[in-house]
Design an enzyme around this catalytic site. Structure first.
Site, PDB file in Angstrom:
ATOM      1  N   CYS A 270       0.862  -1.180   0.000  1.00 15.81           N
ATOM      2  CA  CYS A 270       0.000   0.000   0.000  1.00 15.81           C
ATOM      3  C   CYS A 270       0.902   1.234   0.000  1.00 15.81           C
ATOM      4  O   CYS A 270       2.076   1.147   0.363  1.00 15.81           O
ATOM      5  CB  CYS A 270      -0.863  -0.049   1.258  1.00 15.81           C
ATOM      6  SG  CYS A 270      -1.615   1.505   1.725  1.00 15.81           S
TER       7      CYS A 270
ATOM      8  N   THR B 195       0.968   3.550   2.047  1.00 20.95           N
ATOM      9  CA  THR B 195       1.465   3.780   3.414  1.00 20.95           C
ATOM     10  C   THR B 195       2.778   3.021   3.633  1.00 20.95           C
ATOM     11  O   THR B 195       3.718   3.542   4.234  1.00 20.95           O
ATOM     12  CB  THR B 195       0.418   3.302   4.450  1.00 20.95           C
ATOM     13  OG1 THR B 195      -0.804   3.954   4.164  1.00 20.95           O
ATOM     14  CG2 THR B 195       0.845   3.614   5.864  1.00 20.95           C
TER      15      THR B 195
ATOM     16  N   HIS C  79       5.527   4.906   2.047  1.00 19.78           N
ATOM     17  CA  HIS C  79       5.935   6.081   2.825  1.00 19.78           C
ATOM     18  C   HIS C  79       6.829   5.681   4.003  1.00 19.78           C
ATOM     19  O   HIS C  79       7.799   6.367   4.316  1.00 19.78           O
ATOM     20  CB  HIS C  79       4.693   6.839   3.323  1.00 19.78           C
ATOM     21  CG  HIS C  79       3.944   7.490   2.200  1.00 19.78           C
ATOM     22  ND1 HIS C  79       2.595   7.745   2.253  1.00 19.78           N
ATOM     23  CD2 HIS C  79       4.355   7.905   0.978  1.00 19.78           C
ATOM     24  CE1 HIS C  79       2.219   8.293   1.120  1.00 19.78           C
ATOM     25  NE2 HIS C  79       3.269   8.392   0.321  1.00 19.78           N
TER      26      HIS C  79
ATOM     27  N   CYS D 252     -14.515   2.642  23.475  1.00 16.07           N
ATOM     28  CA  CYS D 252     -14.550   4.115  23.501  1.00 16.07           C
ATOM     29  C   CYS D 252     -15.896   4.609  22.961  1.00 16.07           C
ATOM     30  O   CYS D 252     -16.699   3.829  22.454  1.00 16.07           O
ATOM     31  CB  CYS D 252     -13.392   4.701  22.685  1.00 16.07           C
ATOM     32  SG  CYS D 252     -13.578   4.523  20.894  1.00 16.07           S
TER      33      CYS D 252
ATOM     34  N   CYS E  95     -16.385   3.589  19.229  1.00 18.73           N
ATOM     35  CA  CYS E  95     -16.681   2.157  19.077  1.00 18.73           C
ATOM     36  C   CYS E  95     -18.110   1.862  19.519  1.00 18.73           C
ATOM     37  O   CYS E  95     -18.834   1.112  18.878  1.00 18.73           O
ATOM     38  CB  CYS E  95     -15.702   1.316  19.887  1.00 18.73           C
ATOM     39  SG  CYS E  95     -14.075   1.178  19.119  1.00 18.73           S
TER      40      CYS E  95
ATOM     41  N   ARG F  95      -1.119   4.249 -15.683  1.00 20.90           N
ATOM     42  CA  ARG F  95      -2.400   4.207 -14.959  1.00 20.90           C
ATOM     43  C   ARG F  95      -3.546   4.787 -15.796  1.00 20.90           C
ATOM     44  O   ARG F  95      -4.694   4.355 -15.651  1.00 20.90           O
ATOM     45  CB  ARG F  95      -2.250   4.915 -13.610  1.00 20.90           C
ATOM     46  CG  ARG F  95      -1.347   4.107 -12.687  1.00 20.90           C
ATOM     47  CD  ARG F  95      -1.060   4.749 -11.367  1.00 20.90           C
ATOM     48  NE  ARG F  95      -0.392   3.777 -10.496  1.00 20.90           N
ATOM     49  CZ  ARG F  95      -0.046   4.011  -9.242  1.00 20.90           C
ATOM     50  NH1 ARG F  95      -0.294   5.184  -8.690  1.00 20.90           N
ATOM     51  NH2 ARG F  95       0.548   3.084  -8.528  1.00 20.90           N
TER      52      ARG F  95
ATOM     53  N   GLY G  79      -8.342  10.610  -0.574  1.00 22.17           N
ATOM     54  CA  GLY G  79      -6.926  10.945  -0.799  1.00 22.17           C
ATOM     55  C   GLY G  79      -6.397  11.827   0.319  1.00 22.17           C
ATOM     56  O   GLY G  79      -7.119  12.682   0.837  1.00 22.17           O
TER      57      GLY G  79
ATOM     58  N   ILE H 286     -13.498  10.517   4.173  1.00 26.59           N
ATOM     59  CA  ILE H 286     -13.679   9.056   4.251  1.00 26.59           C
ATOM     60  C   ILE H 286     -12.429   8.466   4.885  1.00 26.59           C
ATOM     61  O   ILE H 286     -11.314   8.723   4.424  1.00 26.59           O
ATOM     62  CB  ILE H 286     -13.878   8.429   2.857  1.00 26.59           C
ATOM     63  CG1 ILE H 286     -15.055   9.059   2.117  1.00 26.59           C
ATOM     64  CG2 ILE H 286     -14.044   6.904   2.986  1.00 26.59           C
ATOM     65  CD1 ILE H 286     -16.424   8.711   2.658  1.00 26.59           C
TER      66      ILE H 286
HETATM   67  P1  NAD Z   1      -1.649   6.300  -5.005  1.00 29.43           P
HETATM   68  O1  NAD Z   1      -0.710   7.283  -4.422  1.00 29.43           O
HETATM   69  O2  NAD Z   1      -1.142   5.075  -5.625  1.00 29.43           O
HETATM   70  O3  NAD Z   1      -2.600   7.027  -6.052  1.00 29.43           O
HETATM   71  C1  NAD Z   1      -2.716   8.385  -6.225  1.00 29.43           C
HETATM   72  C2  NAD Z   1      -2.750   8.655  -7.724  1.00 29.43           C
HETATM   73  O4  NAD Z   1      -3.024  10.042  -7.953  1.00 29.43           O
HETATM   74  C3  NAD Z   1      -1.429   8.341  -8.419  1.00 29.43           C
HETATM   75  O5  NAD Z   1      -1.629   7.420  -9.460  1.00 29.43           O
HETATM   76  C4  NAD Z   1      -0.966   9.700  -8.940  1.00 29.43           C
HETATM   77  O6  NAD Z   1      -0.271   9.610 -10.173  1.00 29.43           O
HETATM   78  C5  NAD Z   1      -2.290  10.418  -9.088  1.00 29.43           C
HETATM   79  N1  NAD Z   1      -2.171  11.882  -9.143  1.00 29.43           N
HETATM   80  C6  NAD Z   1      -1.177  12.681  -8.651  1.00 29.43           C
HETATM   81  N2  NAD Z   1      -1.414  13.967  -8.945  1.00 29.43           N
HETATM   82  C7  NAD Z   1      -2.582  13.999  -9.625  1.00 29.43           C
HETATM   83  C8  NAD Z   1      -3.355  15.043 -10.190  1.00 29.43           C
HETATM   84  N3  NAD Z   1      -2.992  16.335 -10.109  1.00 29.43           N
HETATM   85  N4  NAD Z   1      -4.506  14.721 -10.822  1.00 29.43           N
HETATM   86  C9  NAD Z   1      -4.910  13.423 -10.903  1.00 29.43           C
HETATM   87  N5  NAD Z   1      -4.203  12.380 -10.385  1.00 29.43           N
HETATM   88  C10 NAD Z   1      -3.061  12.666  -9.757  1.00 29.43           C
HETATM   89  O7  NAD Z   1      -2.650   5.948  -3.805  1.00 29.43           O
HETATM   90  P2  NAD Z   1      -3.774   4.826  -3.588  1.00 29.43           P
HETATM   91  O8  NAD Z   1      -3.191   3.693  -2.843  1.00 29.43           O
HETATM   92  O9  NAD Z   1      -4.540   4.560  -4.815  1.00 29.43           O
HETATM   93  O10 NAD Z   1      -4.653   5.664  -2.559  1.00 29.43           O
HETATM   94  C11 NAD Z   1      -5.348   6.817  -2.991  1.00 29.43           C
HETATM   95  C12 NAD Z   1      -5.269   7.937  -1.964  1.00 29.43           C
HETATM   96  O11 NAD Z   1      -6.028   7.559  -0.808  1.00 29.43           O
HETATM   97  C13 NAD Z   1      -3.874   8.260  -1.439  1.00 29.43           C
HETATM   98  O12 NAD Z   1      -3.787   9.663  -1.213  1.00 29.43           O
HETATM   99  C14 NAD Z   1      -3.823   7.513  -0.130  1.00 29.43           C
HETATM  100  O13 NAD Z   1      -2.909   8.112   0.778  1.00 29.43           O
HETATM  101  C15 NAD Z   1      -5.233   7.676   0.356  1.00 29.43           C
HETATM  102  N6  NAD Z   1      -5.728   6.654   1.288  1.00 29.43           N
HETATM  103  C16 NAD Z   1      -6.599   7.077   2.218  1.00 29.43           C
HETATM  104  C17 NAD Z   1      -7.160   6.178   3.096  1.00 29.43           C
HETATM  105  C18 NAD Z   1      -8.150   6.660   4.096  1.00 29.43           C
HETATM  106  O14 NAD Z   1      -8.581   5.857   4.918  1.00 29.43           O
HETATM  107  N7  NAD Z   1      -8.542   7.907   4.038  1.00 29.43           N
HETATM  108  C19 NAD Z   1      -6.834   4.821   3.011  1.00 29.43           C
HETATM  109  C20 NAD Z   1      -5.953   4.400   2.015  1.00 29.43           C
HETATM  110  C21 NAD Z   1      -5.405   5.334   1.149  1.00 29.43           C
HETATM  111 ZN    ZN Z   2     -12.569   2.499  20.403  1.00 28.25          ZN
END
Ligand code: NAD
Ligand code: ZN
Length: 346
Positions: free
Chosen positions: A41, A43, A46, A100, A103, A204, A267, A291
Site C-alpha cells: 500500500c 502507506t 511512505h 470508547c 466504538c 495508470r 486521498g 472518508i
Molecule cells: P496512489 O498514491 O497510488 O494514487 C494516487 C494517484 O493520484 C497516483 O496514481 C498519482 O499519479 C495520481 N495523481 C497525482 N497527482 C494527480 C493530479 N494532479 N490529478 C490526478 N491524479 C493525480 O494511492 P492509492 O493507494 O490509490 O490511494 C489513494 C489515496 O487515498 C492516497 O492519497 C492515499 O494516501 C489515500 N488513502 C486514504 C485512506 C483513508 O482511509 N482515508 C486509506 C488508504 C489510502
Molecule cells: Zn474504540
C-alpha cells in the site's frame, strides 16, 4: 521452528531489511496466521521511504512492515470461539478498542484508541502474523486468495463510492492509483452513468481506460475543469471521489462538481490546503465528506459480496506478483507509479 522471514523497518532511515525474527505467539482473543499473500500500500511505501509523515508517526522500531493480507489460521489463542484452524482469512487493519465513545456508537473505524498493523504494531510482510480474532474476515471460498489480500484497499473504494448516491450519477474520480482504479470498477458496478477519471501517469491512464472509465483526462495536458464541464452539459459532475491527495486535483474538483453535489475525499494531501469555503462549499450547497478506512463491518460485507458475485474483476488492477524477498523491487515500482496493485508471496 521458532523463526520466520519478515520485512522489517529496522532503522529510522530510508529502506527496510528482510531478516529472521521470532514467530509471534497469539495471546487471548488472537489467532496466528500463515501469510499466503500480502500486498503493498502507499502507506508501506511512505514508511519504506521514511518521509516526514513516517518520521512523525512510526514510534516502535524495529517493526515488521505491511498490513494487507490473505492468510490461513494455524493456531488459536485462548477465548477464540468463532474461528478454526484452516480458515482462510483477510483482516481489517484498524484495530479498535471496542469500548470508547466511537466504538460504542458504530464508528469503530475511527476508534480513538485505534492501532494499525505495520504502523503502530508489527505488520504482515512476514511468513506468519498475529491478528485479533475480532479483526478477522473469513473468506468465502468463491473469492480468490489474491483478492483477499486486496480486500482492505478495495474496502476503501467501496466505502467511498457508497458513501452517498451513485446510481444514475455522473462521477469524477481524481487519481487512478490502485484505489482510484478500484473505484472505477465499483462505480460501474453500482450504476454510475458516466465516469470521468483524472491521472498524470500514462501506465495508470491506460489501466483506467481498460477498466471502463468513459473519459480519462491528464491534468498535465488537459484543461480538466473545462473538459469536465463540456462532458456534463456545462453542469459539472454529480459526485467527486477524490483519490489522489494532490492539492491541485482537490481544488479543481470543487470547480468540476455541480451545485448541490457530493464531494467524498479519501486521498490524503501531505499539507494543509487553502479553499474558498463561501464560494466552493456554502453557496454551492455541496456536501463535503471525509472518508477514513472501512465501516466495520458493513463495508466488508458489501466488498465480499461484490467479489463472490464474480461481477468485480480485480485481475487488471493486480499488475505485479513478486516473492516477499523481492519487496524492494515492489517498492521501486510503486515509487515509479508504473503499476497497479503489487502482491508479495512469503
Ligand atoms: P496512489 O498514491 O497510488 O494514487 C494516487 C494517484 O493520484 C497516483 O496514481 C498519482 O499519479 C495520481 N495523481 C497525482 N497527482 C494527480 C493530479 N494532479 N490529478 C490526478 N491524479 C493525480 O494511492 P492509492 O493507494 O490509490 O490511494 C489513494 C489515496 O487515498 C492516497 O492519497 C492515499 O494516501 C489515500 N488513502 C486514504 C485512506 C483513508 O482511509 N482515508 C486509506 C488508504 C489510502
Ligand atoms: Zn474504540
Amino acid at each position: 521452528m521458532t523463526k520466520m522471514k519478515a520485512v522489517v523497518k529496522t532503522k529510522p532511515e530510508p529502506g527496510a531489511e528482510i531478516i529472521d525474527v521470532d514467530i509471534p505467539t497469539p495471546g487471548p482473543g488472537e489467532v496466528l496466521v500463515k501469510v499466503l499473500a500480502t500486498s503493498i500500500c502507499g502507506t508501506d511505501l511512505h514508511i519504506y521511504q521514511w518521509n516526514e509523515w513516517a518520521q512523525q508517526r512510526i514510534k516502535n522500531l524495529p517493526q515488521v512492515m505491511g498490513h494487507e493480507l490473505c492468510g490461513e489460521i494455524i493456531e488459536l489463542g485462548s477465548n477464540v470461539k468463532h474461528l478454526k484452524k484452516g480458515d482462510i482469512i483477510s483482516a481489517e487493519t484498524h484495530i479498535a478498542c471496542g469500548h470508547c465513545f466511537l466504538c460504542q456508537t458504530g464508528n469503530a473505524h475511527i476508534c480513538i484508541n485505534g492501532r494499525i498493523f505495520g504502523v503502530d504494531i508489527n505488520g504482515v510482510f512476514a511468513e506468519y502474523a498475529v491478528v485479533p480474532a475480532s479483526n478477522v474476515w473469513i473468506l468465502d471460498k468463491k473469492i480468490p486468495k489474491d483478492y483477499a489480500s486486496v480486500m482492505e484497499p478495495l474496502g476503501n473504494a467501496v466505502h467511498t463510492v457508497l458513501a452517498g448516491e451513485i446510481t444514475g450519477n455522473t462521477v469524477l474520480i481524481t487519481g487512478c492509483g490502485p484505489i482510484g482504479l478500484m473505484s472505477i470498477s465499483v462505480s460501474r458496478l453500482c450504476g454510475a452513468t458516466k465516469i470521468i477519471a483524472t491521472e498524470i501517469n500514462d501506465y495508470r491512464i491506460k489501466l483506467a481506460k481498460e477498466l471502463g472509465a468513459d473519459v480519462v483526462l491528464n491534468p498535465k495536458k488537459d484543461d480538466v475543469v473545462k473538459k469536465i464541464k463540456e462532458k456534463t452539459d456545462d453542469l459539472g459532475v454529480d459526485v467527486v471521489l477524490e483519490m489522489s491527495g494532490n492539492p491541485t486535483a482537490i481544488l479543481d474538483a470543487f470547480k468540476a462538481l455541480r451545485p448541490g453535489g457530493r464531494y467524498s475525499i479519501l486521498g490524503i494531501p501531505d499539507k494543509p490546503i487553502e479553499i474558498d469555503v463561501s464560494r466552493d462549499i456554502i453557496f454551492k450547497y455541496i456536501t463535503v465528506q471525509g472518508i477514513n478506512g472501512r465501516l466495520m463491518f458493513s463495508t466488508w460485507h458489501k466488498t465480499a459480496r461484490f467479489l463472490s458475485s464474480g461481477r468485480l474483476d480485480l485481475e487488471p488492477i493486480i499488475t505485479h506478483r513478486f516473492r516477499l524477498e523481492e519487496f524492494a523491487k515492489g517498492m521501486e515500482l510503486m515509487e515509479s507509479g508504473n503499476c497497479g496493485k503489487i502482491l508479495l508471496y512469503p
